[in-house]
Design an enzyme around this catalytic site. Structure first.
Site, PDB file in Angstrom:
ATOM      1  N   PRO A   1      -8.214 -27.055 -50.315  1.00  0.00           N
ATOM      2  CA  PRO A   1      -7.623 -27.896 -49.266  1.00  0.00           C
ATOM      3  C   PRO A   1      -6.126 -27.653 -49.180  1.00  0.00           C
ATOM      4  CG  PRO A   1      -8.063 -29.194 -51.230  1.00  0.00           C
ATOM      5  CD  PRO A   1      -8.637 -27.839 -51.486  1.00  0.00           C
TER       6      PRO A   1
ATOM      7  N   ALA B   1      -2.800 -28.818 -46.631  1.00  0.00           N
ATOM      8  CA  ALA B   1      -2.294 -29.555 -45.474  1.00  0.00           C
ATOM      9  C   ALA B   1      -1.659 -28.594 -44.483  1.00  0.00           C
ATOM     10  CB  ALA B   1      -1.278 -30.605 -45.921  1.00  0.00           C
TER      11      ALA B   1
ATOM     12  N   CYS C   1      -1.822 -33.342 -55.065  1.00  0.00           N
ATOM     13  CA  CYS C   1      -0.723 -33.028 -54.146  1.00  0.00           C
ATOM     14  C   CYS C   1       0.622 -33.376 -54.782  1.00  0.00           C
ATOM     15  CB  CYS C   1      -0.891 -33.781 -52.835  1.00  0.00           C
ATOM     16  SG  CYS C   1       0.435 -33.431 -51.638  1.00  0.00           S
TER      17      CYS C   1
ATOM     18  N   GLY D   1      -6.277 -20.756 -52.512  1.00  0.00           N
ATOM     19  CA  GLY D   1      -5.399 -21.473 -51.612  1.00  0.00           C
ATOM     20  C   GLY D   1      -4.477 -20.531 -50.874  1.00  0.00           C
TER      21      GLY D   1
END
Length: 325
Positions: free
Chosen positions: A16, A18, A100, A225
């Site tokens: 994941p 952002a 995060c 990522g």
């Protein structure tokens, strides 16, 4: 590889991110052979208060399944409510963000700040698992807050106890953000401490690195990522290498340009031209990194105001490079 009731075609997973792993990017990753895709992080409060922009992050296309939707927050009750909303939206897996590192998230006690409060982390995971029903829950976290507070093993054990179906471990502390080298040894320690699947994350930029992580840590899956930014081919390359030991050739220039333009088309269709063009500027810079005249291209991307501008920039570039070779 299995996560709860979900079976993955391969153990190669999109992390994941952002501003990156929206629906168009997830579809490209899936098309390139990714075994599981994760969404951008979604605010629990945004879902509860029915924020229109937050709700848009829950959009799922059946072609990308299985898909995990990631939520973040710091309150067990609101995270429970958010989990119920995400489950109803059709998520195959619900992920809890405890990794995060960005200041605006951490200052609210969310993301990696939860690693400093293991008891609270446990209650959040347990509440999400209960609300998720039959949907498997995963938890993503880091090595620890800093080198003086390395507690990934503790968080993993608590996650398993709370009912999580798998955990993802990024081998950096919050203090490191994305600098330095990921510590794969902590991933190995987590794998030895729990029975649920463990997904390793950090510094996977090649098929060989993916294989080394699996071998050195014993983890069940690898999560990619930043190595996938502008490079969706990495999923095909890694999955093929793990299955056959063969290294696929990198994409040719024309293939990179075609993928960039395909991504552009999908982004504009999904978000409209104004937003899509502006978000595509970052993706385009990643796609063209290392190519001849890439710095000049970035300047042109930042000045592009329409889809046609982007297409013209890339088609002219294709002609120029072809003429030089």
């Amino acid at each position: 590889m299995r996560i709860g009731t979900i079976t993955l075609a391969n153990p190669v997973i999109l992390a994941p991110m952002a501003g990156v792993t929206d629906l168009p990017f997830r579809l490209l990753a899936k098309d390139m052979g990714c075994g599981l895709v994760y969404s951008e992080m979604v605010s629990d409060k945004g879902l509860i208060y029915d924020n229109i922009h937050t709700k848009k992050l829950l959009a799922i296309d059946d072609r990308e399944r299985p898909v995990a939707l990631q939520i973040f927050g710091s309150d067990p009750e609101s995270m429970s409510q958010a989990a119920a909303i995400v489950a109803a939206a059709g998520a195959d897996i619900i992920d809890i963000n405890m990794g995060c590192p960005t200041p605006k998230i951490v200052k609210n006690g969310e993301g990696s700040a939860l690693m400093r409060k293991p008891d609270l982390a446990y209650h959040i995971i347990a509440s999400v698992v209960k609300a998720a029903g039959t949907v498997p829950v995963t938890v993503k976290f880091r090595k620890g807050w800093n080198e003086q507070s390395v507690n990934a093993v503790e968080i993993a054990v608590l996650a398993e106890k709370a009912g999580a179906a798998a955990v993802s471990v990024h081998g950096r502390t919050r203090e490191q953000f994305y600098s330095g080298q990921a510590d794969w040894n902590i991933i190995r320690q987590v794998k030895q401490a729990v029975k649920i699947p463990v997904i390793g994350n950090g510094d996977i930029c090649s098929p060989q690195a993916a294989k080394r992580m699996l071998t050195e840590t014993g983890c069940d899956g690898i999560m990619i990522g930043r190595g996938a930014q502008g490079n969706p081919w990495i999923f095909r390359q890694v999955a093929h290498y793990l299955a056959t030991g063969e290294i696929l050739s990198p994409p040719m220039l024309t293939e990179r340009i075609d993928m960039l333009l395909r991504h552009l088309d999908m982004l504009v269709d999904h978000k409209g031209e104004y937003v899509g063009i502006r978000e595509m500027r970052s993706h385009a810079a990643w796609y063209t990194k290392g190519l001849p005249s890439s710095a000049e291209l970035r300047l042109k991307f930042n000045q592009a105001a329409s889809k046609e501008d982007f297409i013209r920039i890339m088609e002219n570039y294709r002609i120029d490079v072809t003429a030089r070779t």
